[in-house]
Design a protein around this motif. Sequence first.
Motif, PDB file in Angstrom:
ATOM      1  N   ARG A   8      -3.226  -3.855   1.625  1.00 55.90           N
ATOM      2  CA  ARG A   8      -2.045  -3.559   2.442  1.00 55.90           C
ATOM      3  C   ARG A   8      -0.778  -3.832   1.643  1.00 55.90           C
ATOM      4  NH1 ARG A   8      -2.873  -1.702   7.043  1.00 55.90           N
ATOM      5  NH2 ARG A   8      -4.925  -2.038   7.989  1.00 55.90           N
ATOM      6  N   CYS A   9       0.175  -2.930   1.719  1.00 54.32           N
ATOM      7  CA  CYS A   9       1.446  -3.117   1.026  1.00 54.32           C
ATOM      8  C   CYS A   9       2.136  -4.354   1.579  1.00 54.32           C
ATOM      9  CB  CYS A   9       2.334  -1.892   1.221  1.00 54.32           C
ATOM     10  SG  CYS A   9       4.025  -2.155   0.640  1.00 54.32           S
ATOM     11  N   ARG A  10       2.623  -5.196   0.674  1.00 55.76           N
ATOM     12  CA  ARG A  10       3.248  -6.445   1.138  1.00 55.76           C
ATOM     13  C   ARG A  10       4.592  -6.186   1.813  1.00 55.76           C
ATOM     14  NH1 ARG A  10       6.834  -7.573  -3.383  1.00 55.76           N
ATOM     15  NH2 ARG A  10       6.111  -6.331  -5.130  1.00 55.76           N
ATOM     16  N   LYS A  11       5.143  -4.999   1.613  1.00 57.11           N
ATOM     17  CA  LYS A  11       6.433  -4.680   2.226  1.00 57.11           C
ATOM     18  C   LYS A  11       6.274  -3.977   3.576  1.00 57.11           C
ATOM     19  CE  LYS A  11       9.885  -5.640  -0.864  1.00 57.11           C
ATOM     20  NZ  LYS A  11      10.005  -4.993  -2.187  1.00 57.11           N
ATOM     21  N   CYS A  12       5.501  -2.866   3.558  1.00 55.90           N
ATOM     22  CA  CYS A  12       5.430  -2.051   4.788  1.00 55.90           C
ATOM     23  C   CYS A  12       4.118  -2.217   5.550  1.00 55.90           C
ATOM     24  CB  CYS A  12       5.644  -0.575   4.449  1.00 55.90           C
ATOM     25  SG  CYS A  12       4.282   0.113   3.473  1.00 55.90           S
ATOM     26  N   ASP A  13       3.177  -2.960   4.969  1.00 54.65           N
ATOM     27  CA  ASP A  13       1.902  -3.249   5.624  1.00 54.65           C
ATOM     28  C   ASP A  13       0.995  -2.009   5.751  1.00 54.65           C
ATOM     29  OD1 ASP A  13       0.354  -5.401   6.555  1.00 54.65           O
ATOM     30  OD2 ASP A  13       0.578  -4.708   8.620  1.00 54.65           O
ATOM     31  N   GLN A  50      -0.139   0.227  -5.791  1.00 58.70           N
ATOM     32  CA  GLN A  50       1.268   0.585  -5.687  1.00 58.70           C
ATOM     33  C   GLN A  50       1.522   1.369  -4.402  1.00 58.70           C
ATOM     34  OE1 GLN A  50       2.778   3.294  -8.741  1.00 58.70           O
ATOM     35  NE2 GLN A  50       4.551   1.927  -8.952  1.00 58.70           N
ATOM     36  N   CYS A  51       2.635   1.051  -3.755  1.00 54.70           N
ATOM     37  CA  CYS A  51       2.990   1.760  -2.525  1.00 54.70           C
ATOM     38  C   CYS A  51       3.802   3.002  -2.886  1.00 54.70           C
ATOM     39  CB  CYS A  51       3.786   0.856  -1.596  1.00 54.70           C
ATOM     40  SG  CYS A  51       4.155   1.652  -0.020  1.00 54.70           S
ATOM     41  N   GLN A  52       3.418   4.120  -2.306  1.00 58.82           N
ATOM     42  CA  GLN A  52       4.132   5.365  -2.590  1.00 58.82           C
ATOM     43  C   GLN A  52       5.286   5.577  -1.606  1.00 58.82           C
ATOM     44  OE1 GLN A  52       2.613   5.399  -5.521  1.00 58.82           O
ATOM     45  NE2 GLN A  52       2.760   7.652  -5.482  1.00 58.82           N
ATOM     46  N   ASP A  53       5.253   4.816  -0.518  1.00 58.27           N
ATOM     47  CA  ASP A  53       6.247   5.031   0.537  1.00 58.27           C
ATOM     48  C   ASP A  53       7.473   4.147   0.391  1.00 58.27           C
ATOM     49  OD1 ASP A  53       4.714   6.965   1.946  1.00 58.27           O
ATOM     50  OD2 ASP A  53       3.416   5.318   2.623  1.00 58.27           O
ATOM     51  N   CYS A  54       7.250   2.888   0.020  1.00 55.97           N
ATOM     52  CA  CYS A  54       8.378   1.964  -0.051  1.00 55.97           C
ATOM     53  C   CYS A  54       9.285   2.315  -1.234  1.00 55.97           C
ATOM     54  CB  CYS A  54       7.891   0.526  -0.207  1.00 55.97           C
ATOM     55  SG  CYS A  54       7.254  -0.180   1.294  1.00 55.97           S
ATOM     56  N   GLU A  55      10.561   1.950  -1.052  1.00 56.08           N
ATOM     57  CA  GLU A  55      11.532   2.222  -2.103  1.00 56.08           C
ATOM     58  C   GLU A  55      11.201   1.404  -3.351  1.00 56.08           C
ATOM     59  OE1 GLU A  55      15.606   1.710  -0.692  1.00 56.08           O
ATOM     60  OE2 GLU A  55      16.182   1.638  -2.827  1.00 56.08           O
TER      61      GLU A  55
HETATM   62 ZN    ZN Z   1       4.974  -0.076   1.293  1.00 53.71          ZN
END
Ligand code: ZN
Length: 414
Positions: free
Chosen positions: A40-45, A80-85
């Motif tokens: 899970r992305c640590r920013k957007c989950d 790596q998250c593709q959605d978060c900035e």
């Molecule tokens: Zn994210």
Amino acid sequence: MSKTQVTVPLDIPDVRVLGTEINERGELIITVESKKSGTRCRKCDRWITKSHGQDDWVMIRHLPAFGRVTYIRFRPKRYQCQDCEGHPTTTQTLEWYESKSAQTMVYEDHILLQLVNATIEDVSMKEQLSYDRVMGVMERRISEQVDWSQYDELGRIGLDEIALKKGHRDFVTIVTGYLKDGRIVILGVLADRQKDTIVDFLRSIPKRLLDTIQTVCSDMWEGFTEAVREEISTAKLVIDRFHVTEHYQDAADTIRKQELGRLKTELSEEEYKELKGCMWAFRKKRSDLTPEERKVLKRFFTYSPSAKKAYELRLQLTAIFEQQISKEKAKAKIRAWIARVRESGLTCFDGFLKTLENWWEEITNYFINRETSGYVEGFNNRIKVLKRRCYGIFNLNHLFQRIYLDLEGYRLFI
Ligand SMILES: [Zn+2]
């Protein structure tokens, strides 16, 4: 070679073993890789699966295999998250390993189990882990305060004081719960035994649980009893029989001391020597006496009729407390006992009679359900041992964690 190999489960889910080796210290190193992909992305989950390399190698302690210190070696995966900035990366979280911990979860469970009724030092030695690491596992994994949500009802609670240092006058209060299923649980370790402290604690109990407290067992300490009367007016107060017994036993013992002192000056050295062991014999129940002790006690009583009287009165009161009788019946019997004490002319029980008068209802409440605090029922010996073991635990959070582990460790970690 194959004949000497066995397969043992690793107790770690979702990993592939890449290799095993034994290093120069005889330690077993198992290299693994996670079969899980994504995290899970640590920013957007959001669940992310785009691989972004690996962290550095980590080596963490695991359950010993065949008595060898064992390590799990692996490289945590990154995604790596593709959605978060800025496309932040996140290290994969694994259920068998808490990030930054130096042990696998299952090995931590093992350490916690080892800690039941043992000291941090013991476990540290046996597991070849530093003191701070063993302590760290306890601090991280065991809550330092009660989690009220695990209880549906309390029924009976106990308030008891313990001195953390021998001869010290600073007491802490131990709050225990005695659950319906017979389990004794630790609810709190409070900094002192002041009424305000107890009130604050009682107010921290959720209302739904406070309403289920029917009995509070404690000793004769007004800080406890006043707090309970004010905060849980519906609860029945019971003075622990243990404390009552202690009181009149000490009272009887004062005569024993006085009389032995008198006899020491009045008897010849030889005669006095024959009373050796009389102190222990006097404190025992008649049924626990050895033939030798019986003799000594008999000899002592021929010299001291008043000690004999005190001894007998003490046994009589204990016999009343042993009986399964109603509160009313108990009151009548204890009144008759008081009358006998008065007739005896002994003054050693004066203080105790005053106590009986002051705490008459609370002491005789014992006969309603024969309730005592969890502390008294099989718990105070453990605390005594704990205190010896952990001499110098002045950190109340640690004390709570240690007691919690001693009481619940086997249930939780086996
Ligand atoms: Zn994210």
